[in-house]
Scaffold this active site. Structure first.
Site, short mmCIF file in Angstrom:
data_model
loop_
_atom_site.label_atom_id
_atom_site.label_comp_id
_atom_site.label_asym_id
_atom_site.label_seq_id
_atom_site.Cartn_x
_atom_site.Cartn_y
_atom_site.Cartn_z
N LYS A 131 0.90 4.12 -2.97
CA LYS A 131 1.01 5.91 -2.47
C LYS A 131 1.74 6.75 -2.46
O LYS A 131 1.38 7.73 -2.95
CB LYS A 131 0.42 5.69 -1.30
N TYR A 154 0.80 -1.49 0.00
CA TYR A 154 -0.39 0.40 0.19
C TYR A 154 0.84 1.23 0.26
O TYR A 154 0.93 2.58 -1.03
CB TYR A 154 -1.00 0.04 1.03
P1 NAI Z 1 -13.83 2.51 1.02
O1 NAI Z 1 -13.14 0.58 1.41
O2 NAI Z 1 -14.91 2.62 1.41
O3 NAI Z 1 -13.61 2.72 -1.06
C1 NAI Z 1 -12.91 2.24 -1.66
C2 NAI Z 1 -13.81 2.47 -2.75
O4 NAI Z 1 -12.90 2.39 -4.15
C3 NAI Z 1 -14.49 0.91 -2.54
O5 NAI Z 1 -15.71 1.09 -2.52
C4 NAI Z 1 -13.75 -0.16 -3.64
O6 NAI Z 1 -15.63 -0.42 -4.08
C5 NAI Z 1 -13.95 1.02 -4.72
N1 NAI Z 1 -12.76 0.19 -4.86
C6 NAI Z 1 -11.76 -0.65 -5.01
N2 NAI Z 1 -10.87 -1.46 -5.53
C7 NAI Z 1 -11.42 -0.75 -6.90
C8 NAI Z 1 -11.26 -0.80 -8.19
N3 NAI Z 1 -9.81 -1.50 -9.32
N4 NAI Z 1 -11.84 -0.04 -9.53
C9 NAI Z 1 -12.82 0.75 -8.65
N5 NAI Z 1 -13.51 0.96 -8.24
C10 NAI Z 1 -12.34 0.25 -6.87
O7 NAI Z 1 -12.57 3.06 1.41
P2 NAI Z 1 -11.81 4.38 1.72
O8 NAI Z 1 -11.15 5.01 2.61
O9 NAI Z 1 -12.75 5.60 1.32
O10 NAI Z 1 -10.41 5.15 0.41
C11 NAI Z 1 -10.45 5.91 -0.57
C12 NAI Z 1 -8.97 5.73 -1.50
O11 NAI Z 1 -8.50 7.26 -0.19
C13 NAI Z 1 -8.31 5.11 -1.13
O12 NAI Z 1 -7.64 5.15 -2.39
C14 NAI Z 1 -8.01 5.01 0.09
O13 NAI Z 1 -6.33 3.93 0.20
C15 NAI Z 1 -7.60 6.54 0.11
N6 NAI Z 1 -7.67 6.69 1.67
C16 NAI Z 1 -7.90 6.50 2.99
C17 NAI Z 1 -8.00 6.54 4.07
C18 NAI Z 1 -8.97 6.70 5.29
O14 NAI Z 1 -8.30 7.23 6.35
N7 NAI Z 1 -9.56 6.36 4.53
C19 NAI Z 1 -6.95 7.16 4.53
C20 NAI Z 1 -5.59 7.42 3.50
C21 NAI Z 1 -6.14 7.40 2.15
#
Ligand code: NAI
Length: 303
Positions: free
Chosen positions: A169, A165
């Protein structure tokens, strides 16, 4: 100041849940036509269902907004191309791209299967690359575009069990740094956001008590600013969450110069470690060219 996205087309990847859902709803509420992309899989990125993206599209349209779903995975060139094509076919173009889709497969590096390493590179890094690649010529041509990559403190600073990850990132920062050299003069601005929010991805490591303070909307507000016409900055990395917003910067120390033509010994490097690593007066550079010019300037000044 009141920001409006009326007339703009926004694509948000991974918008079926968490942060992406919040971003998509914000842009729609503020007048944009939105492509809600999500493959609807598990937090590890396995499986898939149209439900996640459809649900968010329904929420947007029920509130009077305009949105269309796309179910492609970002992790293939065809998927990325089709996500952007969805925006062009339905709404006539693309102005804003939020590269947000992401998954996690945490394990110590010793125990990590390399397939879980490449799977994360494919989604986080290559997913952003594929979507940006398809949107880029359109944005350059129209001399307008706003792109935000979703990075993470895990990549900027490192966390245990996250080699896959974190690598993906931080690679997004390099992607942004180089892209900004090609896009900024054409008003195509690329930035990075490192969020902190309670979502299904973080619910195991964050206390539910923090939920009200860790609303994704705190991060979304920053997306709104960075993707507005009013923002003119590119190449920024901003940590955001819980009402906290802070710029993160890569900077280089003034350094130490060994005079003369002799290559220093390893021992001499060690002896001068304090000066080499002293960050007092460290500078960020707007590009590698600037850095190289500055180094030559310093060398000249001591020769
Ligand atoms: P989440 O799991 O709620 O949302 C991620 C979404 O991306 C999901 O709906 C999933 O189905 C979709 N997804 C995954 N792989 C995919 C693909 N190959 N094609 C299309 N859609 C896909 O997680 P969250 O927290 O909303 O994460 C959003 C972004 O923020 C991610 O990139 C995560 O790494 C990043 N992030 C989140 C943090 C947090 O505190 N929540 C911290 C740092 C980064």
């Amino acid at each position: 100041m009141s920001l409006s996205f009326t007339g703009k087309v926004a694509v948000v990847t991974g918008a079926g849940a968490g942060l992406g859902r919040s971003h998509a709803k914000y842009f729609a509420e503020h007048g944009a036509k939105v492509v809600v992309n999500d493959l609807g899989g598990s937090v590890a990125g396995t499986g898939g269902s149209a439900k996640a993206a459809d649900q968010v599209v329904n929420e947007i349209t029920d509130a009077g907004g305009i949105a269309v779903a796309n179910y492609d995975s970002v992790a293939s060139e065809e998927g990325g191309a089709n996500i952007i094509k969805t925006a062009v076919d339905h709404f006539g173009g693309i102005d804003i791209l939020i590269n947000n889709a992401g998954n996690v497969r945490d394990k110590s590096f010793r125990k990590m299967d390399l397939n879980d390493f490449t799977a994360l590179i494919d989604v986080h890094l290559m997913g952003a690359v594929y979507c940006t690649k398809a949107a880029w010529p359109i944005m350059l041509e129209q001399r307008y575009g706003r792109i935000v990559h979703t990075t993470s403190a895990a990549g900027l600073f490192g966390t245990h069990g996250h080699t896959n990850y974190s690598s993906a990132k931080i690679a997004l920062v390099g992607f942004m740094n180089a892209l900004k050299q090609e896009g900024t003069s054409k008003n195509v601005l690329v930035n990075c956001v490192a969020p902190m929010a309670l979502t299904r991805m973080t619910e195991e490591v964050m206390s539910p008590k923090l939920a009200p303070k860790m609303k994704p909307e705190y991060v979304t507000a920053l997306m709104g600013w960075l993707c507005s016409e009013e923002n003119t900055l590119a190449g920024e990395i901003i940590e955001a969450g819980m009402g906290y917003y802070s710029k993160v910067q890569i900077s280089e120390a003034p350094g130490y110069i060994f005079k003369g033509d002799e290559v220093p010994s390893a021992e001499q490097i060690g002896e001068h470690w304090r000066e080499i690593s002293d960050m007092t007066g460290a500078l960020p550079y707007s590009g590698a060219d600037d850095l190289i010019r500055a180094v030559f300037g310093k060398l000249k000044s001591v020769s």
